[in-house]
Scaffold this active site. Sequence first.
Site, PDB file in Angstrom:
ATOM      1  N   ASN A 191      22.960  13.805 -12.177  1.00 36.18           N
ATOM      2  CA  ASN A 191      21.578  14.566 -12.698  1.00 36.18           C
ATOM      3  C   ASN A 191      21.740  14.899 -14.313  1.00 36.18           C
ATOM      4  O   ASN A 191      20.852  15.427 -14.989  1.00 36.18           O
ATOM      5  CB  ASN A 191      21.441  15.933 -12.210  1.00 36.18           C
ATOM      6  CG  ASN A 191      20.997  15.844 -10.597  1.00 36.18           C
ATOM      7  OD1 ASN A 191      20.387  14.955 -10.190  1.00 36.18           O
ATOM      8  ND2 ASN A 191      21.362  16.850  -9.840  1.00 36.18           N
TER       9      ASN A 191
ATOM     10  N   LEU B 227      13.255   4.384  -9.191  1.00 39.63           N
ATOM     11  CA  LEU B 227      14.247   4.591 -10.096  1.00 39.63           C
ATOM     12  C   LEU B 227      15.599   5.293  -9.499  1.00 39.63           C
ATOM     13  O   LEU B 227      16.618   4.917 -10.054  1.00 39.63           O
ATOM     14  CB  LEU B 227      13.852   5.495 -11.119  1.00 39.63           C
ATOM     15  CG  LEU B 227      12.698   4.850 -12.375  1.00 39.63           C
ATOM     16  CD1 LEU B 227      12.188   6.056 -13.202  1.00 39.63           C
ATOM     17  CD2 LEU B 227      13.304   3.860 -12.877  1.00 39.63           C
TER      18      LEU B 227
ATOM     19  N   LYS C 178      25.333  17.687 -11.569  1.00 36.55           N
ATOM     20  CA  LYS C 178      26.357  16.658 -10.969  1.00 36.55           C
ATOM     21  C   LYS C 178      26.112  15.432 -12.148  1.00 36.55           C
ATOM     22  O   LYS C 178      25.230  15.535 -12.840  1.00 36.55           O
ATOM     23  CB  LYS C 178      26.190  16.242  -9.669  1.00 36.55           C
ATOM     24  CG  LYS C 178      24.811  16.006  -9.379  1.00 36.55           C
ATOM     25  CD  LYS C 178      24.712  15.517  -7.693  1.00 36.55           C
ATOM     26  CE  LYS C 178      23.155  15.166  -7.702  1.00 36.55           C
ATOM     27  NZ  LYS C 178      23.074  14.851  -6.094  1.00 36.55           N
TER      28      LYS C 178
ATOM     29  N   ASP D  40      16.569  17.124 -12.270  1.00 41.32           N
ATOM     30  CA  ASP D  40      16.568  17.298 -11.176  1.00 41.32           C
ATOM     31  C   ASP D  40      16.860  18.714 -10.620  1.00 41.32           C
ATOM     32  O   ASP D  40      17.990  19.353 -10.539  1.00 41.32           O
ATOM     33  CB  ASP D  40      17.635  16.547 -10.220  1.00 41.32           C
ATOM     34  CG  ASP D  40      17.532  16.612  -8.709  1.00 41.32           C
ATOM     35  OD1 ASP D  40      16.679  17.426  -8.223  1.00 41.32           O
ATOM     36  OD2 ASP D  40      18.068  15.798  -8.108  1.00 41.32           O
TER      37      ASP D  40
ATOM     38  N   ASP E  47      22.389  22.750  -9.160  1.00 37.15           N
ATOM     39  CA  ASP E  47      22.829  21.306  -8.480  1.00 37.15           C
ATOM     40  C   ASP E  47      23.135  20.250  -9.662  1.00 37.15           C
ATOM     41  O   ASP E  47      22.687  19.123  -9.481  1.00 37.15           O
ATOM     42  CB  ASP E  47      21.666  20.743  -7.512  1.00 37.15           C
ATOM     43  CG  ASP E  47      22.101  19.407  -6.885  1.00 37.15           C
ATOM     44  OD1 ASP E  47      23.328  19.166  -6.698  1.00 37.15           O
ATOM     45  OD2 ASP E  47      21.255  18.755  -6.671  1.00 37.15           O
TER      46      ASP E  47
ATOM     47  N   GLY F 167      17.134  10.924  -4.283  1.00 36.75           N
ATOM     48  CA  GLY F 167      17.861  11.976  -4.055  1.00 36.75           C
ATOM     49  C   GLY F 167      17.689  12.566  -2.507  1.00 36.75           C
ATOM     50  O   GLY F 167      17.554  12.146  -1.589  1.00 36.75           O
TER      51      GLY F 167
ATOM     52  N   MET G 186      16.292  14.984  -1.294  1.00 37.81           N
ATOM     53  CA  MET G 186      14.603  15.376  -0.787  1.00 37.81           C
ATOM     54  C   MET G 186      13.646  14.414  -1.501  1.00 37.81           C
ATOM     55  O   MET G 186      12.472  14.708  -1.135  1.00 37.81           O
ATOM     56  CB  MET G 186      14.533  16.815  -0.930  1.00 37.81           C
ATOM     57  CG  MET G 186      14.659  17.400  -2.334  1.00 37.81           C
ATOM     58  SD  MET G 186      13.733  19.056  -2.592  1.00 37.81           S
ATOM     59  CE  MET G 186      11.903  18.592  -2.333  1.00 37.81           C
TER      60      MET G 186
END
Length: 722
Positions: A243, A122, A240, A256, A238, A125, A127
């Site tokens: 996310n 899907l 953005k 995330d 994080d 990222g 990590m």
Amino acid sequence: MAENDPTADPVDEAFAAYLRSCDAGELTSREDFLKQFPGVADQLKQLMEAADLLGQVTLASGLSSSQRVADHGAKTVALNLAEGEQSNVDPAITLPMAPRAKNDPGPTLPFDLGDYELQHVLGKGGMGIVYLANQKQLNRMVAVKMIRGGMLADESDVRRFYTEAQAVARLNHPGIVPVYQFGQRAGHHFFSMAYICGSDLQRKLYAECLDPKQAARYVRDVARAIDHAHHKGVLHRDLKPANVLIDEQDQVHVTDFGLAKHMDGDSSVTGTGAALGTPHYMAPEQAGGLSDRANRQSDVYAMGAILFACLTGRPPIAAETVMQTLLDVVHNPAPPVRSFRSDAPVDLETIIAKCLEKNPQKRYASAGQLADDLDAFLDDRPITARPRSMPVRIWHWLEGVPLVAAVSGRRMVSASLSHRRFQAAMLLLLLMTPFIATGLALLWQQHKESMPRIVRFAGGHENGVYNTVSNSIAKRLQAKYKVTTAVASSNGSLDNRTRLLRGEVHLAPVQASAISGDPLCVVAPLFFEVVHFLVRQDANVNTLSDLNGHRVAVGPLGSGSRATTEMVFESLNITPEMAVREVLAWEDLQSDTAPDVAVICIGLGSPLVANLIRHHRWQLMSIPTPIQISLQHPTLRPMTIESRDYPGIDIPAEGIASVGTTAFLAARTDTPSELVTATLQTLYEPPTLCIGMIPRKHAAEWQGLAFHRAARQFFETTETAD
């Protein structure tokens, strides 16, 4: 992990011992166990509590709390506890790396991960990698996130992965993607979460900029979800557009939490000096390597940046490189939204500007406050945020100019093209400043010295010489130079002096005593004024000693006669107690109730004086010791009133002794030179303006006068011509 490994982490060793004690049923109490490891007791206690928290919220696998599944030789724990059920099995057992066959290439799709069948990717990222999976036992589609490095992931990656699961496990909000299960299989750490069928905000922004109302609604819902996370002690760090997931019902879901941090304890896997997040959307304190100082306002900054991107299609700060972007985020202010999208609502621009403040204390105190202001915008109500004042906005922009930044002490990393052009213009202007200043000074001087559009004069008594002279000059200027002129009547010399000082008139006749000590100057000496000492014929006043007890008319307010009278009386020792001074208009001297004595300082041959003597039984009386008076008051001089000055009036052959002063045409020192020169040229044109006027040649001989600069030059030219 081998117990004799010198590089082993004491925390991992202690936690492994804790798990072994749990499995063997040897654990009596956690407090007793923690006493065995005093050096790492705090870190060990956090791991224990986090493991308990995960055990309470991972509810989807259908496995019991004591069930263990052997998979490829790796021990995996999957938890599905009823609400409130406690477990002695800590999910942290999944953190160590699992053994793997030498030639095992790793998972391929589709891949069987126990109860999950991974079908396709899907997203990826920094990590993690997220798969769409079918959870076989419950026959539902879920999203499974795994560490992108797989079995090569190091301990910090595992801890960060574990922190994300732990953070989301605390949360229960419709705007946050929930976690179902956490575990490890085939050496791969994973957790499953709800699958959101739809898209993400970043993909929407790739297509087009959003409508302001729609963008505000999206970010408001994100803010509500993040406010819930903050109240549960979790920072996202994080945020953005990628996310923010948007489902088929157009509802947002935040995902995330890989860089999340618990505010009630430092569960972050990073320390000071690490810049965590996505550069375009991270707060300045994160971009500067102070991620340990991140707080609620850091997430507020990111939401402001997301709202900026929704309206403009780009993040607020974007440079050519990641490092440059980080430096700009720390040091350079975000541009206003309307510089990229002119139709953006002002209120929305104000909200974004408040979110993107460099100082966290100037941002919204909480995500809830941001959501409230966005609600107000959506409902067309006033928002609480106030726009920056124009001076502040100008100063923030100027700080981006390298020279200004250097002077103000602000750290400057790079300058935009507009700032560089502005600086180049500033430098050019600086080089040209002396020439520009000189040119402007010349233009200003020329303007100051040019003829006014309307020339204003002050006159005097309606039938007096002052009024006659002022009107004559005004008419000549108007005829010769085509300018508009205006003459205002006044009470005399002192009144004219006041009008000159106030700048109400350009030129006015005044007596000599009215010029000294003031910012006034002489344009030209006009004529001599003589003190006319008048007494009624029936007043029985023949000498000054007879004045005792009589009223003395000294003229109206503003009249120069009053000042001259006081100088004469002072020299003759006539006090106010002896002769009471009375302010009176000269016309009132014709009435029967007028005082017995009047002192009028006026030009020889005055119609006013002649009329009083001929028709109202007044007579002239001489003033004794005129030389002594003139010595005491230099502006006065001895003079004699002769019969030729007043034809038909009985005046002795030797004349009447008196004192007099000089009437000057005066102006302010800043009166335009062009006007003064033009006035002098018209003043001395024939015919003579009044009886007894001082000729130009004699005027040029006067010394020691405070002449106007143009008048001095005019009379110097006269002397040269002669």
